[in-house]
Enzyme design. Structure first.
Site, PDB file in Angstrom:
ATOM      1  N   LYS A 184       0.884  -1.168   0.000  1.00  0.00           N
ATOM      2  CA  LYS A 184       0.000   0.000   0.000  1.00  0.00           C
ATOM      3  C   LYS A 184       0.920   1.217   0.000  1.00  0.00           C
ATOM      4  CE  LYS A 184      -1.772   3.062   1.960  1.00  0.00           C
ATOM      5  NZ  LYS A 184      -1.610   4.471   1.542  1.00  0.00           N
ATOM      6  N   GLY A 237       6.222   5.405   8.341  1.00  0.00           N
ATOM      7  CA  GLY A 237       5.412   6.621   8.322  1.00  0.00           C
ATOM      8  C   GLY A 237       5.580   7.405   9.606  1.00  0.00           C
ATOM      9  N   ILE A 239       4.770   8.930  13.463  1.00  0.00           N
ATOM     10  CA  ILE A 239       4.554   8.308  14.767  1.00  0.00           C
ATOM     11  C   ILE A 239       3.046   8.119  14.999  1.00  0.00           C
ATOM     12  CG2 ILE A 239       4.485  10.435  16.123  1.00  0.00           C
ATOM     13  CD1 ILE A 239       6.444   9.086  18.073  1.00  0.00           C
ATOM     14  N   THR A 241       0.752   7.429  12.736  1.00  0.00           N
ATOM     15  CA  THR A 241       0.334   6.236  11.998  1.00  0.00           C
ATOM     16  C   THR A 241       0.844   4.975  12.698  1.00  0.00           C
ATOM     17  OG1 THR A 241       0.315   7.506   9.964  1.00  0.00           O
ATOM     18  CG2 THR A 241       0.387   5.123   9.719  1.00  0.00           C
ATOM     19  N   GLY A 242       2.032   5.047  13.252  1.00  0.00           N
ATOM     20  CA  GLY A 242       2.579   3.913  13.998  1.00  0.00           C
ATOM     21  C   GLY A 242       1.679   3.539  15.170  1.00  0.00           C
ATOM     22  N   GLU A 259       8.774   1.734  11.159  1.00  0.00           N
ATOM     23  CA  GLU A 259       9.872   2.690  10.918  1.00  0.00           C
ATOM     24  C   GLU A 259       9.231   4.063  10.953  1.00  0.00           C
ATOM     25  OE1 GLU A 259      13.103   1.952  10.465  1.00  0.00           O
ATOM     26  OE2 GLU A 259      12.777  -0.199  10.577  1.00  0.00           O
ATOM     27  N   CYS A 293      13.526  11.075   7.146  1.00  0.00           N
ATOM     28  CA  CYS A 293      13.323  10.633   8.526  1.00  0.00           C
ATOM     29  C   CYS A 293      14.606  10.707   9.341  1.00  0.00           C
ATOM     30  CB  CYS A 293      12.748   9.223   8.552  1.00  0.00           C
ATOM     31  SG  CYS A 293      13.761   8.033   7.668  1.00  0.00           S
TER      32      CYS A 293
HETATM   33  P1  NAD Z   1       2.086   8.874   7.109  1.00  0.00           P
HETATM   34  O1  NAD Z   1       2.184   8.251   8.447  1.00  0.00           O
HETATM   35  O2  NAD Z   1       1.096   9.957   6.904  1.00  0.00           O
HETATM   36  O3  NAD Z   1       1.750   7.784   5.990  1.00  0.00           O
HETATM   37  C1  NAD Z   1       2.573   6.652   5.791  1.00  0.00           C
HETATM   38  C2  NAD Z   1       1.749   5.555   5.158  1.00  0.00           C
HETATM   39  O4  NAD Z   1       0.795   5.093   6.127  1.00  0.00           O
HETATM   40  C3  NAD Z   1       0.938   6.018   3.939  1.00  0.00           C
HETATM   41  O5  NAD Z   1       0.922   4.989   2.960  1.00  0.00           O
HETATM   42  C4  NAD Z   1      -0.450   6.222   4.535  1.00  0.00           C
HETATM   43  O6  NAD Z   1      -1.477   6.099   3.584  1.00  0.00           O
HETATM   44  C5  NAD Z   1      -0.497   5.104   5.558  1.00  0.00           C
HETATM   45  N1  NAD Z   1      -1.490   5.305   6.613  1.00  0.00           N
HETATM   46  C6  NAD Z   1      -1.934   6.461   7.136  1.00  0.00           C
HETATM   47  N2  NAD Z   1      -2.891   6.227   8.073  1.00  0.00           N
HETATM   48  C7  NAD Z   1      -3.057   4.891   8.142  1.00  0.00           C
HETATM   49  C8  NAD Z   1      -3.899   4.031   8.908  1.00  0.00           C
HETATM   50  N3  NAD Z   1      -4.780   4.492   9.786  1.00  0.00           N
HETATM   51  N4  NAD Z   1      -3.787   2.696   8.722  1.00  0.00           N
HETATM   52  C9  NAD Z   1      -2.892   2.197   7.846  1.00  0.00           C
HETATM   53  N5  NAD Z   1      -2.087   2.962   7.070  1.00  0.00           N
HETATM   54  C10 NAD Z   1      -2.159   4.294   7.223  1.00  0.00           C
HETATM   55  O7  NAD Z   1       3.574   9.340   6.760  1.00  0.00           O
HETATM   56  P2  NAD Z   1       4.046  10.178   5.509  1.00  0.00           P
HETATM   57  O8  NAD Z   1       3.577  11.572   5.735  1.00  0.00           O
HETATM   58  O9  NAD Z   1       3.690   9.481   4.253  1.00  0.00           O
HETATM   59  O10 NAD Z   1       5.636  10.079   5.664  1.00  0.00           O
HETATM   60  C11 NAD Z   1       6.360  10.900   6.518  1.00  0.00           C
HETATM   61  C12 NAD Z   1       6.638  10.214   7.837  1.00  0.00           C
HETATM   62  O11 NAD Z   1       7.284   8.976   7.613  1.00  0.00           O
HETATM   63  C13 NAD Z   1       7.590  11.003   8.714  1.00  0.00           C
HETATM   64  O12 NAD Z   1       7.152  10.943  10.046  1.00  0.00           O
HETATM   65  C14 NAD Z   1       8.910  10.265   8.566  1.00  0.00           C
HETATM   66  O13 NAD Z   1       9.808  10.419   9.619  1.00  0.00           O
HETATM   67  C15 NAD Z   1       8.442   8.863   8.423  1.00  0.00           C
HETATM   68  N6  NAD Z   1       9.461   8.058   7.768  1.00  0.00           N
HETATM   69  C16 NAD Z   1      10.188   7.156   8.507  1.00  0.00           C
HETATM   70  C17 NAD Z   1      11.195   6.402   7.904  1.00  0.00           C
HETATM   71  C18 NAD Z   1      12.033   5.425   8.689  1.00  0.00           C
HETATM   72  O14 NAD Z   1      12.706   4.610   8.075  1.00  0.00           O
HETATM   73  N7  NAD Z   1      12.013   5.471  10.009  1.00  0.00           N
HETATM   74  C19 NAD Z   1      11.440   6.563   6.554  1.00  0.00           C
HETATM   75  C20 NAD Z   1      10.681   7.473   5.837  1.00  0.00           C
HETATM   76  C21 NAD Z   1       9.679   8.213   6.457  1.00  0.00           C
END
Ligand code: NAD
Length: 495
Positions: A184, A237, A239, A241-242, A259, A293
């Site tokens: 996804k 994604g 924190i 979303t985590g 991550e 990130c």
């Molecule tokens: P995001 O959390 O908004 O989205 C990430 C993914 O999660 C997307 O595909 C989104 O559609 C999905 N998502 C959102 N809500 C969801 C839910 N309720 N259930 C399941 N999936 C869901 O993040 P973003 O804005 O796309 O990316 C930026 C973030 O990602 C920053 O916080 C960044 O630090 C982090 N990031 C971390 C790493 C790492 O390796 N630690 C790498 C890249 C980005």
């Protein structure tokens, strides 16, 4: 002037489910506009829960019936190497899609695609090294074996900042382990993930092994987390979303890989090579417009050199070439979208309101066609300011001075995050002591953002769970099974 012209109409992509390309059940689509130009550049289906369920069923069948998990690692590696070759042949095309959708410079985007090829090749080769263990020290009666088995069906949820590279740090490892997968991608940057499906098809990956469903996280991502047919979900994604992933997966108690974000410190000691450190800090904060990130967003600098270093750094930051991603001279492109740009600028404005001072940057650039923000350096910050505590995900760096080694590490570790840290000093002993004490999954000494498929990556504290890449990146997608084998006639329990 752009050397590459913008597309006349958006490029259309389809989803990939059970080995077939499809527009999905609803026929609804999402259109992505280039954040640097405003032009519509790509369109893909807005996947529904029904599409997600179909993809999960396809992945389940492909795992339970095979053949993918039952092939030898060598056979799986052959397919993965072929995929790597095909990506390499299309690097320029992939790079352009990535640049248009994310706003990142074209040269950087093509570099990331080539880097991804290298990661696919590493994972392909490493597939053959994954193994279990034997315990021959349990006495004469038994011998034990530990088998490493693929975890099963994996849901892979990826973000928008490095759509193809982050995919490469996970997908080939999942496949090398023998798993099947439903991907996804971010709803805003799905193009390169969908384009990859054409290459997976051409390379002969069996139907259902990789499925891609585009759409919203709250719809498609949620289905992956909720489903008892999915054995593990990997989320990269924010924190927030985590946290949602942890809550959602409670129902089926599935394995999670997370991550998440970072608020990463650069610790600059007075004895550092200040020219090199300034260049590294400027690169680390501005690369990918600060939407990285592991990018450094806090500068923890020894007070005796803070003024001199800040001035040197600002001089460098003012010379960063921010602008049209399609111009090969550009170093930093656009932010992801308007709302994100406004959020980044609001951290700066709120910081100023709370007493912080802008040393350089602090606003949009003159090119108002795209969401470009000047690399921004801020001093006079206090520890409680959101500028210092929260992940801004833009080119904004907050300066915090320190007096002693212990204080430097205390400031660096004063965060809920623990993703990365960079240490700048010419004193090797000090560097190693700092490396030990800093709370981070990745540490750089006299460099920053170095990377390679051989080394694992991930975070501590609230930056995540688990590790990607390296051999650990394949093992992440396996389970251990322990078997005890009796070698002697049984001593009966019931006489
Ligand atoms: P995001 O959390 O908004 O989205 C990430 C993914 O999660 C997307 O595909 C989104 O559609 C999905 N998502 C959102 N809500 C969801 C839910 N309720 N259930 C399941 N999936 C869901 O993040 P973003 O804005 O796309 O990316 C930026 C973030 O990602 C920053 O916080 C960044 O630090 C982090 N990031 C971390 C790493 C790492 O390796 N630690 C790498 C890249 C980005």
């Amino acid at each position: 002037m752009s050397r590459i012209s913008l597309p006349k109409e958006p490029r259309r992509f389809q989803m990939y489910i059970g080995g077939e390309f499809t527009d999905g059940a609803s026929g609804d689509t999402t259109t992505r506009h280039s954040p640097a130009h405003g032009t519509a550049v790509a369109q893909w289906p807005s996947g529904s829960a029904a599409d997600a369920q179909r993809a999960i069923a396809a992945a389940r069948r492909a795992f339970d019936a095979g053949p993918w998990p039952h092939l030898s690692a060598g056979e799986r590696a052959t397919v993965l190497f072929k995929v790597a070759d095909l990506i390499e042949q299309c690097a320029a095309e992939f790079g352009l899609i990535e640049s248009l959708e994310t706003g990142k410079p074209i040269t950087q985007a093509i570099g990331e695609i080539k880097g991804a090829v290298d990661v696919w090749r590493f994972a392909a080769g490493a597939a053959r090294v994954v193994k279990g263990d034997a315990h021959n020290n349990l006495g004469d009666r038994v011998i034990a074996m530990v088998l490493r088995e693929p975890v099963g069906v994996v849901g892979l949820i990826t973000p928008w900042n490095f759509p193809f590279f982050i995919l490469a740090e996970r997908l080939p490892f999942i496949l090398a382990a023998g798993c099947t997968v439903v991907v996804k991608p971010s709803e805003a940057t799905s193009g390169t993930t969908l384009k990859l499906c054409e290459l997976l098809h051409e390379a002969g990956l069996p139907a259902g092994v990789v499925n891609v469903v585009t759409g919203r996280g709250s719809v498609v991502g949620q289905c992956l987390l909720d489903s008892d047919q999915v054995d593990m979900v990997s989320v990269t994604g924010s924190i927030a979303t985590g946290r949602k992933a942890i809550a959602a997966s409670a129902g089926s108690i599935k394995k999670l890989g997370l991550e998440l974000g970072g608020k990463n410190p650069h610790i600059v000691f007075a004895d550092a090579n200040l020219d090199e450190a300034a260049d590294g800090v400027a690169f680390g904060m501005a690369f990918n417009a600060g939407q990285c990130c592991v990018g450094g967003s806090r500068l923890v600098v020894e007070r005796s050199i803070a003024a001199e270093f800040t001035e040197k750094l600002a001089g460098k930051m003012r010379r960063i070439r921010v602008g049209d991603p399609l111009d090969e001279q550009t170093q930093v492109g656009a932010l992801f979208d308007e709302a994100h740009m406004e959020k980044v600028l609001s951290y700066v404005d709120d910081g100023v309101r709370m007493g912080a001072r802008i040393v350089c940057g602090g606003a949009r650039t003159d090119d108002q066609n795209g969401y470009f923000v000047q690399p921004t350096l801020m001093t006079d910050v206090r520890p409680e300011m959101p500028l210092v505590r929260e992940e801004i995900f833009g080119p904004v760096l907050a300066v915090v001075p320190f007096d002693t080694f212990d204080e430097a590490l205390e400031i660096a570790n004063d965060s809920v995050f623990g993703l990365s840290a960079s240490i700048w000093t010419q004193d090797l002993t000090k560097a190693l002591r700092a490396m030990r004490k800093v709370q981070a999954g990745r540490v750089w000494i006299n460099t920053t953002l170095d990377n390679g498929p051989e080394t694992p990556l991930g975070g501590v504290k609230q930056s995540g769970l688990g590790r990607e890449a390296g051999l650990a990146g394949i093992e992440e997608y396996t389970e251990l099974k322990t078997a005890h084998i009796n070698l002697h006639p049984r001593v009966h329990w019931i006489s």
